[in-house]
Design an enzyme around this catalytic site. Structure first.
Site, PDB file in Angstrom:
ATOM      1  N   ASP A   1       9.052   2.929   2.092  1.00 32.96           N
ATOM      2  CA  ASP A   1       8.277   3.706   2.167  1.00 32.96           C
ATOM      3  C   ASP A   1       7.920   3.103   3.743  1.00 32.96           C
ATOM      4  O   ASP A   1       7.468   2.770   4.172  1.00 32.96           O
ATOM      5  CB  ASP A   1       7.296   3.252   1.493  1.00 32.96           C
ATOM      6  CG  ASP A   1       5.548   3.965   2.217  1.00 32.96           C
ATOM      7  OD1 ASP A   1       5.730   4.238   3.249  1.00 32.96           O
ATOM      8  OD2 ASP A   1       5.210   3.619   0.789  1.00 32.96           O
TER       9      ASP A   1
ATOM     10  N   LYS B   1       2.543  11.345   7.369  1.00 37.08           N
ATOM     11  CA  LYS B   1       1.872  10.650   8.418  1.00 37.08           C
ATOM     12  C   LYS B   1       2.341  11.726   9.445  1.00 37.08           C
ATOM     13  O   LYS B   1       1.884  12.952   9.544  1.00 37.08           O
ATOM     14  CB  LYS B   1       1.864   9.229   8.731  1.00 37.08           C
ATOM     15  CG  LYS B   1       0.901   8.607   7.508  1.00 37.08           C
ATOM     16  CD  LYS B   1      -0.020   7.540   7.210  1.00 37.08           C
ATOM     17  CE  LYS B   1      -0.865   7.154   6.810  1.00 37.08           C
ATOM     18  NZ  LYS B   1      -0.289   5.775   5.692  1.00 37.08           N
TER      19      LYS B   1
ATOM     20  N   PHE C   1       1.092  -1.027   0.009  1.00 39.96           N
ATOM     21  CA  PHE C   1      -0.244  -0.004   0.354  1.00 39.96           C
ATOM     22  C   PHE C   1       0.551   1.166   0.226  1.00 39.96           C
ATOM     23  O   PHE C   1       1.981   1.374   1.130  1.00 39.96           O
ATOM     24  CB  PHE C   1      -1.185   0.276   1.050  1.00 39.96           C
ATOM     25  CG  PHE C   1      -2.216   1.373   1.233  1.00 39.96           C
ATOM     26  CD1 PHE C   1      -3.461   1.259   0.439  1.00 39.96           C
ATOM     27  CD2 PHE C   1      -1.352   2.597   1.636  1.00 39.96           C
ATOM     28  CE1 PHE C   1      -3.563   2.271   0.341  1.00 39.96           C
ATOM     29  CE2 PHE C   1      -2.174   3.284   1.378  1.00 39.96           C
ATOM     30  CZ  PHE C   1      -3.231   3.896   1.051  1.00 39.96           C
TER      31      PHE C   1
END
Ligand code: PLP
Length: 416
Positions: free
Chosen positions: A241, A270, A156
């Site tokens: 990531d 985030k 993802f």
């Protein structure tokens, strides 16, 4: 559980609109790209949130780890308020006095020469893709227009058309073709498969050190080390990531730290915005990020003074190491509590720092049902894929909070 809904706040009492009305309004006027649990939140402090009716919940999703430092973290709020009153946006057409110091601090935290600031995580992944391809053409010398980036099954990385094109989740990609070519996919955690997939036009391997949306999937020991060796030997960029796994979530600053591995490119987001603001970045050395020149990439909001001030404060907090330490403590307690429920309806428990994925016996209930029932016990969490639920409480959660979560999961399982 009697302590589930202890108090009704003034805000809840003063609310003019009920939770059901908010749900109806949102569903009628906002696109249905999510399937939220039926709670309507109006306040958050630390690890806890309050809904419009005054019920309190332990937030065990923490904005998909964007809220590692808790809701309304006082230090971050103070810095943000001060900056927003002074200077919020300049665009990169001019310099501002916040970006340089932020970039220097984030460079120090990552051990990299420079950073490229963006806003959302998906934009940072797109940035890493562009940087990798341009590095491939300008530095490695791969064939024009043939650059390949190896990706992992179960990945993802965000929601843009290019990114969903290399997702193997049909819900994420279905209906959005045609997709960008050049992203072969191999089994997650299989270093030999990565080595086999590397060809003369391979410029990078893009991976999550732990697959968060996949259900907190931890790769086999040694995978990151093997990947590092293969990427170095084959002159391919190792692009981590760490948008969800990074910034203290797993008990280390970066999940790659668990194997003392340093990727060529960190992709961050985030928690970099402290839960206040979208802040993302790509960090790499000059030989990689140097391929980006004026006009080749940009963002109106990327690197704005407000984002830089918040990101800088986040880095300063991480440099102290206390959040990483607390994440490890939470993880030990969470692992002990959840593992005791194996055999009581949990088939598997995976914990890395304050991050846990549980696989529930599908005979008992789906992950969604577990999350719906946890609401009644004062816990908010999010399911993923079938019978998996992940927990990622803010790193300001107390021992009593962790016990509250474990007790709630136990109660839901026992009542099934
Ligand atoms: C959330 C996430 C993204 C996308 O971030 P957005 O800010 O939602 O665009 C990318 N990669 C990983 C690993 C994530 O968890």
């Amino acid at each position: 559980m009697s302590q589930s809904f202890p108090d009704v706040t003034d805000a809840g009492l003063a609310g003019l609109v009920t939770s059901a009305e908010h749900v109806a309004l949102t569903e009628s006027r906002a696109a249905h790209n999510y399937h939220p649990l039926p709670v309507v939140l109006s306040e958050g402090r630390g690890a806890w949130v309050t809904d419009v009716e005054g019920h309190r919940y332990l937030d065990c999703l923490a904005g998909y780890s964007a809220l590692n430092f808790g809701h309304a973290n006082p230090r971050l709020v103070e810095r943000a308020v001060e900056q927003i009153q002074r200077l919020s946006l300049t665009s990169r057409a001019f310099y501002n006095d916040q970006l340089g110091p932020f970039a220097e601090a984030l460079g120090r935290l990552t051990g990299k020469d420079m950073v490229l600031p963006m806003n959302s995580g998906a934009e940072a992944v797109e940035t890493a893709i562009k940087v990798s391809r341009k590095w491939g053409y300008d530095v490695k010398g791969v064939h024009p227009d043939r650059a390949e980036i190896i990706t992992m099954r179960g990945n993802f990385h965000g929601r843009t058309t290019t990114i969903v094109g290399f997702s193997d989740d049909d819900e994420a990609s279905g209906g959005f073709a045609p997709f960008t070519p050049g992203f072969p996919r191999v089994a997650y955690g299989d270093a030999a498969a990565v080595a086999d997939a590397i060809g003369e036009d391979t410029v990078a391997v893009l991976f999550e050190p732990i697959q968060g949306e996949g259900g907190v999937v931890v790769p086999p020991d040694g995978f990151l080390t093997d990947l590092r060796r293969i990427c170095s030997e084959r002159n391919v960029l190792m692009v981590a990531d760490e948008i969800q796994s990074g910034l203290a979530r797993t008990g280390e600053t970066f999940a790659c730290d668990h194997e003392s591995v340093v990727p060529d490119v960190y992709v961050l987001g985030k928690a970099l915005g402290g839960g206040l603001y979208p802040v993302s970045a790509v960090a790499a050395d000059l030989d990689v990020l140097g391929v980006i020149t004026p006009g080749t990439h940009g963002s109106t909001f990327g690197g704005n003074p407000l984002a830089a001030a918040i990101g800088h404060e986040v880095v300063a907090m991480l440099e102290e190491g206390t959040f990483q330490e607390r994440s490890r403590e939470i993880g030990l307690r969470l692992a002990r509590g959840l593992r005791a429920l194996e055999g009581e309806g949990l088939l598997a428990v995976r914990v890395r720092g304050a991050w846990a994925g549980i696989d529930i016996d599908p005979q008992l209930m789906t992950g969604r049902t577990m999350c719906e029932r946890l609401v009644a016990h004062g816990v908010l969490a999010k399911d993923t894929h079938g019978s998996t639920v992940r927990f990622a409480p803010p790193l300001v959660a107390t021992d009593a909070d962790v016990d509250h979560l474990v007790d709630a999961v136990g109660a839901v399982l026992r009542a099934a």
